[in-house]
Scaffold this motif. Sequence first.
Motif, mmCIF file in Angstrom:
data_model
loop_
_atom_site.group_PDB
_atom_site.id
_atom_site.type_symbol
_atom_site.label_atom_id
_atom_site.label_comp_id
_atom_site.label_asym_id
_atom_site.label_seq_id
_atom_site.Cartn_x
_atom_site.Cartn_y
_atom_site.Cartn_z
ATOM 1 N N LYS A 78 -10.716 43.006 -44.469
ATOM 2 C CA LYS A 78 -10.600 41.725 -45.165
ATOM 3 C C LYS A 78 -9.453 41.759 -46.165
ATOM 4 C CE LYS A 78 -15.560 40.731 -44.877
ATOM 5 N NZ LYS A 78 -16.818 40.473 -45.645
ATOM 6 N N ILE A 79 -8.796 40.627 -46.300
ATOM 7 C CA ILE A 79 -7.768 40.455 -47.319
ATOM 8 C C ILE A 79 -8.165 39.248 -48.169
ATOM 9 C CG2 ILE A 79 -5.313 40.167 -47.800
ATOM 10 C CD1 ILE A 79 -4.710 41.025 -44.932
ATOM 11 N N GLN A 80 -8.239 39.474 -49.487
ATOM 12 C CA GLN A 80 -8.657 38.399 -50.385
ATOM 13 C C GLN A 80 -8.147 38.658 -51.791
ATOM 14 O OE1 GLN A 80 -12.932 38.082 -50.747
ATOM 15 N NE2 GLN A 80 -12.855 36.121 -51.801
ATOM 16 N N PRO A 81 -7.208 37.870 -52.295
ATOM 17 C CA PRO A 81 -6.482 36.778 -51.660
ATOM 18 C C PRO A 81 -5.224 37.288 -50.970
ATOM 19 C CG PRO A 81 -5.889 36.902 -53.963
ATOM 20 C CD PRO A 81 -6.864 38.030 -53.711
ATOM 21 N N ALA A 82 -4.783 36.596 -49.952
ATOM 22 C CA ALA A 82 -3.604 37.015 -49.210
ATOM 23 C C ALA A 82 -2.315 36.660 -49.955
ATOM 24 C CB ALA A 82 -3.591 36.366 -47.823
ATOM 25 N N LYS A 83 -1.304 37.531 -49.767
ATOM 26 C CA LYS A 83 0.024 37.286 -50.308
ATOM 27 C C LYS A 83 1.013 37.158 -49.143
ATOM 28 C CE LYS A 83 -0.441 39.729 -54.727
ATOM 29 N NZ LYS A 83 0.149 40.782 -55.610
ATOM 30 N N LEU A 84 2.178 36.609 -49.447
ATOM 31 C CA LEU A 84 3.178 36.428 -48.411
ATOM 32 C C LEU A 84 3.535 37.756 -47.734
ATOM 33 C CD1 LEU A 84 5.661 33.954 -50.178
ATOM 34 C CD2 LEU A 84 3.853 33.404 -48.536
ATOM 35 N N GLU A 85 3.584 38.827 -48.530
ATOM 36 C CA GLU A 85 3.995 40.129 -47.999
ATOM 37 C C GLU A 85 2.931 40.772 -47.106
ATOM 38 O OE1 GLU A 85 3.888 39.372 -51.286
ATOM 39 O OE2 GLU A 85 3.079 41.048 -52.468
#
Lengths: 115, 114
Positions: A78-85
């Motif tokens: 899981k990714i939270q919160p996502a960033k552009l990179e």
Amino acid sequence: EAGVAQSPRYKIIEKRQSVAFWCNPISGHATLYWYQQILGQGPKLLIQFQNNGVVDDSQLPKDRFSAERLKGVDSTLKIQPAKLEDSAVYLCASSVGQGYQETQYFGPGTRLLVL
Amino acid sequence: AQTVTQSQPEMSVQEAETVTLSCTYDTSENNYYLFWYKQPPSRQMILVIRQEAYKQQNATENRFSVNFQKAAKSFSLKISDSQLGDTAMYFCAFRAGGSEKLVFGKGTKLTVNP
């Protein structure tokens, strides 16, 4: 023999949103890996599980990334919160054997685009 | 920390010819393994060939062979009789003995032309 399964295959989200990826390893493979492959680079290990325990998560950005393998079979990243990179292909692999004979089998990957 | 360097971002070869992809690595380990992985376009990564550092004999797998130079920390891949299906990204990878962690290079994009 079925290979490593991953879903979804593609995901587009806005930055600051959350996303989850799922992996089902080859049956009987105790070791499971999550890699991040940024465009133009080789895969980078994020986390390694042995059954349901974490062996190596030294390169996992723990402030936003989490992973679990509760029953020692399938796994979720899981990714939270996502960033552009975080835009990348997320590869799951499972392995069998030890030492020289240890072979990692890769899934097709989940391609994530963060806008 | 181990590093793997692939100095050729892209290469091309004519069908049926031979091509060599370069890889160098840096490590202080004595026991380790080296690998070449192939990642075809939109398909999953598969293992092509592996080499154990203690084995002096270079590994071969059908049309694929390696030139392992331990002192120079070099591990090149030779593909003989290139086929259109060999078109892919090729990654060199390192694994220390006693570890299962793979360290990958940035890859070489190989195109086989008809």
